[in-house]
Design an enzyme around this catalytic site. Structure first.
Site, PDB file in Angstrom:
ATOM      1  N   LYS A 238       0.783  -1.140  -0.038  1.00 63.57           N
ATOM      2  CA  LYS A 238       0.244   0.099   0.064  1.00 63.57           C
ATOM      3  C   LYS A 238       0.670   1.281   0.023  1.00 63.57           C
ATOM      4  CE  LYS A 238      -3.754  -2.400  -0.183  1.00 63.57           C
ATOM      5  NZ  LYS A 238      -4.314  -3.517   0.658  1.00 63.57           N
TER       6      LYS A 238
HETATM    7  C1  PLP Z   1      -5.466  -4.021   0.917  1.00 61.35           C
HETATM    8  C2  PLP Z   1      -6.792  -4.084   0.965  1.00 61.35           C
HETATM    9  C3  PLP Z   1      -7.859  -4.607   2.063  1.00 61.35           C
HETATM   10  C4  PLP Z   1      -7.149  -5.165   3.332  1.00 61.35           C
HETATM   11  O1  PLP Z   1      -6.145  -4.748   3.989  1.00 61.35           O
HETATM   12  P1  PLP Z   1      -5.323  -5.331   4.876  1.00 61.35           P
HETATM   13  O2  PLP Z   1      -4.552  -4.529   5.780  1.00 61.35           O
HETATM   14  O3  PLP Z   1      -4.339  -6.265   4.239  1.00 61.35           O
HETATM   15  O4  PLP Z   1      -6.046  -6.348   5.957  1.00 61.35           O
HETATM   16  C5  PLP Z   1      -9.054  -4.374   1.923  1.00 61.35           C
HETATM   17  N1  PLP Z   1      -9.463  -3.648   1.017  1.00 61.35           N
HETATM   18  C6  PLP Z   1      -8.841  -3.383  -0.002  1.00 61.35           C
HETATM   19  C7  PLP Z   1      -9.430  -2.486  -1.327  1.00 61.35           C
HETATM   20  C8  PLP Z   1      -7.474  -3.634  -0.138  1.00 61.35           C
HETATM   21  O5  PLP Z   1      -6.840  -3.134  -1.200  1.00 61.35           O
END
Ligand code: PLP
Length: 378
Positions: A184
């Protein structure tokens, strides 16, 4: 696989190492003062009254669904074109995810018209996802939710630092959730943040994050409490000080890194238009300022996508797909019939190209030249 150009990469340096070392030297690893600092800095950055750090965004989405009061028999409307965690959070509550179609090949976000058509007396919440960091039509979604008495949860996993009309994404609805997973825009390895402007939600979210207990080990360590009550069915969804320390440093780097992502996105637009105009880039002239988390590209209809991705791999370039739609997964084959023609058409053509702040401009040229080459060969 040693990629010449990976899909994403971290911007980590001595600052992150120093911050982690300071926590290790302090010998206090579980949630405490560094987490409080991270939460305060994050709340100030996005302009939310409250920020609650959690172990990951999936846990944050679960807590948001608990706070929103989702219960068995309820329905929540969300896009199918998202990561499965958005829908899983609804199912953790025994509630039913109802999938709405996206707008178009230019706007991959959930369509407000599609949401409206799916509202029933059982609908309790709308979960929006700001695809790639590009804003959903929040003013219309908020109007609709107010009119129909629905809660809004924003999955802002892609959208840390995005805004619409100067208001950060994640702070428009009732509760917003950000992810700090490794790929991210800012990362703590695993981690997430839940934000809200509502005092009652904030209090409940803090309790739910830590077993529903009225005091933390940290409070007792500081001498502020010696016992506790358990006042709600909570979870252990806490972050820790090591990851909060990483988050503080990553948050400082975020504005410049997002700017760099936007610049690279523009370079992609210009170079693709020159070398491969048959590849469509969504979100041109989209409203708001995007965190530019992803570079989604739509291949010409009928392109053999697996062969295209293999041809990119052969040139050392990693690509991905965002997303296989949730309603097509085995665990979601509930027999419910969805009419999601735009989601299905777009999802079949989508390929995500490399994008990360430390990517040099000339690598965009390399990727696009490889795209042009791959399209000839498949
Ligand atoms: C990465 C992501 C998540 C989950 O995030 P985590 O921190 O890995 O649990 C949820 N929704 C979207 C759209 C994502 O890209």
């Amino acid at each position: 696989m040693q990629w010449k150009i990976p899909l994403s990469d971290l911007d980590f340096g001595p600052e992150e190492q120093a911050a982690v070392n300071a926590v290790l030297q302090s010998k206090w690893l579980t949630m405490g003062g560094v987490t409080e600092q991270f939460e305060q800095a994050f709340a100030a950055y996005v302009g939310a009254r409250h920020a609650i750090a959690v172990t990951n965004a999936t846990a944050g989405l679960h807590l948001a669904c608990v706070a929103a009061g989702l219960a068995p028999g309820d329905e929540a409307i969300l896009p199918s074109l998202t990561f499965v965690a958005t829908a899983n959070a609804v199912r953790y509550m025994g509630a039913t995810p109802v999938f709405a179609d996206i707008h178009s090949a230019d706007d991959l976000n959930v369509s407000v018209r599609a949401i409206e058509k799916l509202i029933t007396p059982r609908t309790r919440a709308i979960l929006v996802v700001h695809y790639g960091g590009y804003a959903c039509d929040m003013p219309s979604i908020i109007d609709l939710a107010r009119e129909r008495g629905l809660k809004i949860i924003e999955d802002a996993a892609h959208a840390v630092g995005s805004d619409l009309g100067g208001v950060h994404l994640g702070t428009w609805g009732d509760i917003g959730v950000y992810s700090f997973f490794s790929n991210k825009n800012m990362t703590t390895g695993e981690g997430g943040m839940v934000v809200t402007n509502d005092e009652a939600y904030a209090q409940r979210l803090r309790l739910l994050r830590s077993h529903g207990m009225t005091s933390l080990t940290w409070d007792r360590h500081k001498g502020h409490a010696w016992s506790y009550d358990v006042v709600d069915l909570g979870y252990n969804y806490r972050i820790d000080e090591i990851r909060a320390a990483l988050g503080k440093v990553q948050l400082e780097k975020l504005p410049a890194n997002n700017e760099r992502r936007r610049h690279l996105t523009q370079v992609y637009r210009d170079v693709l238009f020159e070398l491969s105009p048959q590849v469509h880039l969504p979100f041109a002239r989209h409203a708001g300022t995007s965190a530019a988390h992803l570079l989604p590209a739509l291949l010409p209809s009928g392109t053999n996508r697996p062969a295209f991705m293999e041809a990119m791999k052969a040139q050392g370039i990693q690509t991905s797909i965002h997303y296989p739609p949730i309603h097509t997964f085995t665990a979601y084959s509930t027999g419910a019939k969805y009419s999601l023609p735009i989601t299905e058409e777009v999802a079949a053509r989508e390929v995500t190209l490399p994008l990360y702040p430390t990517m040099p401009d000339e690598d965009v040229w390399k990727v696009v030249e490889a795209v042009a080459q791959a399209l000839i060969s498949v």
